[in-house]
Design an enzyme around this catalytic site. Structure first.
Site, PDB file in Angstrom:
ATOM      1  N   LYS A 269       3.856  71.816  23.380  1.00 55.61           N
ATOM      2  CA  LYS A 269       2.622  72.591  23.537  1.00 55.61           C
ATOM      3  C   LYS A 269       1.504  71.616  23.894  1.00 55.61           C
ATOM      4  O   LYS A 269       1.355  70.567  23.270  1.00 55.61           O
ATOM      5  CB  LYS A 269       2.294  73.349  22.239  1.00 55.61           C
ATOM      6  CG  LYS A 269       0.924  74.069  22.281  1.00 55.61           C
ATOM      7  CD  LYS A 269       0.683  74.961  21.056  1.00 55.61           C
ATOM      8  CE  LYS A 269      -0.767  75.452  21.010  1.00 55.61           C
ATOM      9  NZ  LYS A 269      -1.056  76.300  19.840  1.00 55.61           N
ATOM     10  N   ASP A 274      -8.217  73.933  21.343  1.00 55.82           N
ATOM     11  CA  ASP A 274      -8.010  75.351  21.028  1.00 55.82           C
ATOM     12  C   ASP A 274      -9.211  75.900  20.266  1.00 55.82           C
ATOM     13  O   ASP A 274      -9.299  75.782  19.053  1.00 55.82           O
ATOM     14  CB  ASP A 274      -6.720  75.517  20.199  1.00 55.82           C
ATOM     15  CG  ASP A 274      -6.434  76.979  19.901  1.00 55.82           C
ATOM     16  OD1 ASP A 274      -7.104  77.857  20.493  1.00 55.82           O
ATOM     17  OD2 ASP A 274      -5.530  77.244  19.074  1.00 55.82           O
ATOM     18  N   LYS A 281     -12.241  80.861  16.864  1.00 62.05           N
ATOM     19  CA  LYS A 281     -11.944  80.393  15.502  1.00 62.05           C
ATOM     20  C   LYS A 281     -13.248  80.190  14.734  1.00 62.05           C
ATOM     21  O   LYS A 281     -14.257  79.815  15.323  1.00 62.05           O
ATOM     22  CB  LYS A 281     -11.240  79.029  15.564  1.00 62.05           C
ATOM     23  CG  LYS A 281      -9.783  79.071  15.992  1.00 62.05           C
ATOM     24  CD  LYS A 281      -9.197  77.662  15.966  1.00 62.05           C
ATOM     25  CE  LYS A 281      -7.780  77.644  16.504  1.00 62.05           C
ATOM     26  NZ  LYS A 281      -6.815  78.314  15.632  1.00 62.05           N
ATOM     27  N   ASP A 292      -4.209  70.111  19.257  1.00 57.78           N
ATOM     28  CA  ASP A 292      -3.310  71.193  19.676  1.00 57.78           C
ATOM     29  C   ASP A 292      -2.420  70.818  20.867  1.00 57.78           C
ATOM     30  O   ASP A 292      -1.669  71.649  21.377  1.00 57.78           O
ATOM     31  CB  ASP A 292      -4.124  72.461  19.977  1.00 57.78           C
ATOM     32  CG  ASP A 292      -3.380  73.734  19.573  1.00 57.78           C
ATOM     33  OD1 ASP A 292      -2.423  73.644  18.792  1.00 57.78           O
ATOM     34  OD2 ASP A 292      -3.771  74.810  20.061  1.00 57.78           O
ATOM     35  N   ASP A 351      -6.317  83.708  20.375  1.00 61.68           N
ATOM     36  CA  ASP A 351      -6.047  82.479  19.626  1.00 61.68           C
ATOM     37  C   ASP A 351      -4.538  82.239  19.463  1.00 61.68           C
ATOM     38  O   ASP A 351      -4.122  81.162  19.064  1.00 61.68           O
ATOM     39  CB  ASP A 351      -6.735  82.551  18.256  1.00 61.68           C
ATOM     40  CG  ASP A 351      -6.816  81.192  17.582  1.00 61.68           C
ATOM     41  OD1 ASP A 351      -6.561  80.175  18.267  1.00 61.68           O
ATOM     42  OD2 ASP A 351      -7.140  81.152  16.378  1.00 61.68           O
ATOM     43  N   GLU A 353      -2.498  81.540  21.675  1.00 58.80           N
ATOM     44  CA  GLU A 353      -2.370  81.139  23.079  1.00 58.80           C
ATOM     45  C   GLU A 353      -1.173  80.236  23.342  1.00 58.80           C
ATOM     46  O   GLU A 353      -0.636  80.220  24.454  1.00 58.80           O
ATOM     47  CB  GLU A 353      -3.659  80.435  23.545  1.00 58.80           C
ATOM     48  CG  GLU A 353      -3.764  78.939  23.207  1.00 58.80           C
ATOM     49  CD  GLU A 353      -3.737  78.620  21.716  1.00 58.80           C
ATOM     50  OE1 GLU A 353      -4.052  79.521  20.912  1.00 58.80           O
ATOM     51  OE2 GLU A 353      -3.388  77.487  21.339  1.00 58.80           O
ATOM     52  N   ARG A 355       1.907  80.344  22.441  1.00 59.55           N
ATOM     53  CA  ARG A 355       3.140  81.040  22.849  1.00 59.55           C
ATOM     54  C   ARG A 355       3.033  81.568  24.281  1.00 59.55           C
ATOM     55  O   ARG A 355       4.031  81.688  24.973  1.00 59.55           O
ATOM     56  CB  ARG A 355       3.462  82.159  21.844  1.00 59.55           C
ATOM     57  CG  ARG A 355       2.477  83.272  21.767  1.00 59.55           C
ATOM     58  CD  ARG A 355       2.593  84.090  20.472  1.00 59.55           C
ATOM     59  NE  ARG A 355       2.000  83.386  19.350  1.00 59.55           N
ATOM     60  CZ  ARG A 355       1.985  83.838  18.100  1.00 59.55           C
ATOM     61  NH1 ARG A 355       2.544  85.006  17.800  1.00 59.55           N
ATOM     62  NH2 ARG A 355       1.420  83.151  17.140  1.00 59.55           N
TER      63      ARG A 355
HETATM   64  N1  BES Z   1      -3.281  75.977  17.373  1.00 59.57           N
HETATM   65  C1  BES Z   1      -3.211  77.035  16.460  1.00 59.57           C
HETATM   66  C2  BES Z   1      -2.320  76.744  15.259  1.00 59.57           C
HETATM   67  C3  BES Z   1      -2.744  75.628  14.357  1.00 59.57           C
HETATM   68  C4  BES Z   1      -3.398  75.885  13.174  1.00 59.57           C
HETATM   69  C5  BES Z   1      -2.400  74.312  14.653  1.00 59.57           C
HETATM   70  C6  BES Z   1      -3.755  74.857  12.342  1.00 59.57           C
HETATM   71  C7  BES Z   1      -2.766  73.269  13.814  1.00 59.57           C
HETATM   72  C8  BES Z   1      -3.426  73.552  12.651  1.00 59.57           C
HETATM   73  C9  BES Z   1      -2.666  78.288  17.152  1.00 59.57           C
HETATM   74  O1  BES Z   1      -2.944  78.415  18.495  1.00 59.57           O
HETATM   75  C10 BES Z   1      -3.286  79.467  16.474  1.00 59.57           C
HETATM   76  O2  BES Z   1      -4.460  79.585  16.514  1.00 59.57           O
HETATM   77  N2  BES Z   1      -2.455  80.285  15.854  1.00 59.57           N
HETATM   78  C11 BES Z   1      -2.911  81.438  15.169  1.00 59.57           C
HETATM   79  C12 BES Z   1      -2.014  82.573  15.559  1.00 59.57           C
HETATM   80  C13 BES Z   1      -2.483  83.905  15.069  1.00 59.57           C
HETATM   81  C14 BES Z   1      -3.734  84.324  15.800  1.00 59.57           C
HETATM   82  C15 BES Z   1      -1.366  84.877  15.288  1.00 59.57           C
HETATM   83  C16 BES Z   1      -2.817  81.167  13.673  1.00 59.57           C
HETATM   84  O3  BES Z   1      -1.855  80.558  13.252  1.00 59.57           O
HETATM   85  O4  BES Z   1      -3.746  81.547  12.969  1.00 59.57           O
HETATM   86 ZN    ZN Z   2      -3.248  76.602  19.512  1.00 57.93          ZN
HETATM   87 ZN    ZN Z   3      -4.881  79.287  18.874  1.00 59.74          ZN
END
Ligand code: BES
Ligand code: ZN
Ligand code: ZN
Length: 502
Positions: A269, A274, A281, A292, A351, A353, A355
């Site tokens: 990734k 992000d 966020k 990220d 968020d 993103e 995937r």
């Molecule tokens: N990049 C984040 C995940 C992340 C969180 C990485 C903390 C490192 C530390 C990812 O893109 C994300 O925001 N995921 C969301 C998904 C949700 C909206 C389904 C999450 O995990 O909150």
């Molecule tokens: Zn992310």
């Molecule tokens: Zn994200």
């Protein structure tokens, strides 16, 4: 700093600091530490008793020797309980010893070969773990500080000394391997630590080009522009990228050993920042989101050392570098994107993103028909909630490949733990308007629904594993003596071990 392995008796080494060790529950000192104590007229033992040295992991006492003893000082390091001993302990105590030596401003350090005697580690592994512990323990990201916290001091020589000829022979390859793993890991750490304003998608792609240039022709690099991605139908990458002023770059690196029989594809990734996009966020979840792209950083870290590692494999390194930003051009909740394999994805949360970009990266990679495909991604906060900051989540479609990865990680001093890609949760990502949606049904099982989403883009019959490194990729507080604040290089040691095992 040079790290070398050399034959000799520890008690005869003239140096600024001599490092010896002992397990907890000791009564007398054995092995090489015992020989040093004998030469020191039993005073090390006496001091250890008087100072209440227990031998707990990374506990230290420092002794000034004065005239009549070759080394100026002795540092005695605890190894903890013998039953809990592993190469992991060697990494930790080696980093602790490095820090002590640096604080003393030592120039010439001689260290015992931790773990090859009473610890019963194979000598190659013992040397390798010490090299990794010292190198990674020495790592700091200080280039952006005008005034560093400490006056810089560089230790010049770190010599690992053993009087066992067999250990010496086996240790040489271990030392080389330790250097390779440490170099790859540090390469990844630097990329993650670089602020996102510098590490834009274009610059991350430039790093891949530099890796190709420095490989002596062994790594070929292909970059796809936005136009080429459009032609390939990479709607996920293009969708996520459209909110940012920094355009996307798709990167494919390739290393091919002569007569390679198997092809392994490593996908990372690569979201250089992000923000969450329009599903922005909260600020305190955004502070470290330069991390990220840690999955791609790990793949680049591995590729930076492939020319030295020389696995007998065909290896691909693939990532879609994008930045996830909110803007007037950004994708909106409710938008539908079409991935390279033709599946349509409803965006419910911008968020989620990672995937969306991995959908294309995995489709592209599947078309190469690799024998194994593995992706590393800082994919979900949920995986962090489940497994914390030191363990990555592992999902996959092939039990024996999963097991191989768990073994590779353990051997390399990393931890991955399996989560089930249970079919029952597949319905949670059914979309009302598209083939699939980028959110699970409710708030539960979000690491797994993310894994199930990715599985939709894995080609038929390809053994695939997904490693969610959201927790281990970035240390918000020090994790252990060789993993301080910042990018950790998570995944690099495991992937190197995996390539060796294949
Ligand atoms: N990049 C984040 C995940 C992340 C969180 C990485 C903390 C490192 C530390 C990812 O893109 C994300 O925001 N995921 C969301 C998904 C949700 C909206 C389904 C999450 O995990 O909150
Ligand atoms: Zn992310
Ligand atoms: Zn994200």
């Amino acid at each position: 700093m040079n790290i070398t392995l050399r034959k000799g008796n520890l008690e005869e080494q003239a140096c600024d600091l001599l490092i010896v060790n002992e397990f907890s529950k000791w009564e007398k000192f054995g092995g090489a530490t015992g020989a040093v104590d004998d030469r020191f007229d039993g005073r090390l033992l006496k001091i250890a008793k008087e100072e209440g040295f227990k031998g707990e992991k990374s506990e230290t006492i420092l002794v000034r020797t004065f005239d009549g003893f070759p080394a100026k000082r002795i540092l005695l390091v605890g190894l903890g309980e013998q039953k809990d001993f592993s190469s992991q302990v060697v990494r930790e105590v080696s980093a602790t010893a490095y820090r002590a030596a640096k604080k003393l401003r030592a120039n010439h350090v001689v260290s015992i070969l931790h773990g090859a005697g009473a610890g019963k580690l194979p000598a190659g592994m013992a040397v390798r773990a010490q090299v990794e512990g010292v190198r990674l323990g020495a790592y700091e990201f200080v280039k952006l500080k005008k005034t560093p916290d400490e006056k810089p001091h560089e230790i010049k020589e770190w010599e690992i000394v053993t009087n066992d000829g067999n250990h010496l022979r086996a240790g040489k390859r271990g030392a080389e391997l330790g250097e390779i793993v440490a170099r790859g890991t540090i390469f990844a750490r630097d990329l993650v630590n670089e602020p996102a304003m510098e590490m834009t998608p274009k610059n991350l792609a430039r790093v891949a080009e530099a890796v190709g240039k420095n490989s002596g022709g062994k790594v070929k690099v292909k970059l796809l522009t936005r136009e080429e991605m459009k032609k390939l139908g990479m709607g996920g990458v293009l969708g996520v990228a459209q909110g940012s002023d920094h355009g996307p770059v798709f990167v494919h690196m390739e290393y091919e050993a002569p007569k390679a029989k198997r092809r392994v594809s490593l996908v990372g990734k690569a979201v250089t920042f992000d923000s969450g996009g329009l599903s922005l966020k909260p600020w305190d979840m955004m502070t470290h989101m330069k991390c990220d792209m840690a999955g791609a950083a790990a793949v680049l870290g591995v590729f930076s050392v492939l020319a030295q590692l020389q696995p007998k494999l065909h290896v691909d390194g693939i990532f879609a570098a994008v930045e996830n930003m909110p803007s007037g051009c950004a994708i909106r909740p409710g938008d539908v994107l079409k991935a390279m394999n033709g599946k349509t994805m409803e965006v419910l949360n911008t968020d989620a993103e990672g995937r969306l970009t991995l959908a294309d990266a995995l489709s592209y990679t599947s078309a190469l028909k690799p024998d194994f495909m593995i992706d590393l991604a800082t994919l979900t906060g949920a995986c962090m909630v489940a497994l914390g900051e030191e363990i990555s989540g592992l999902m996959g479609n092939d039990t024996s490949f999963n097991e191989r990865l768990i073994k590779s990680a353990a051997e390399a001093g990393e931890s991955v733990w399996p989560l089930p890609l249970d079919k029952r949760y597949r319905k949670l990502i059914d979309s009302k308007v598209a083939d699939i949606q980028n959110l699970g049904g409710g708030k539960y099982g979000a690491a797994i629904t993310a894994g199930l989403f990715l599985q939709e883009f894995v080609g038929e019959g390809i053994p695939w594993a997904h490693v969610d490194i959201a927790g281990p990729a970035f240390a918000q507080t020090p994790i252990n003596p060789y993993t301080q604040y910042g990018g950790t290089g998570a995944g690099v040691p495991m992937l190197i071990e995996l390539l060796r095992s294949l």
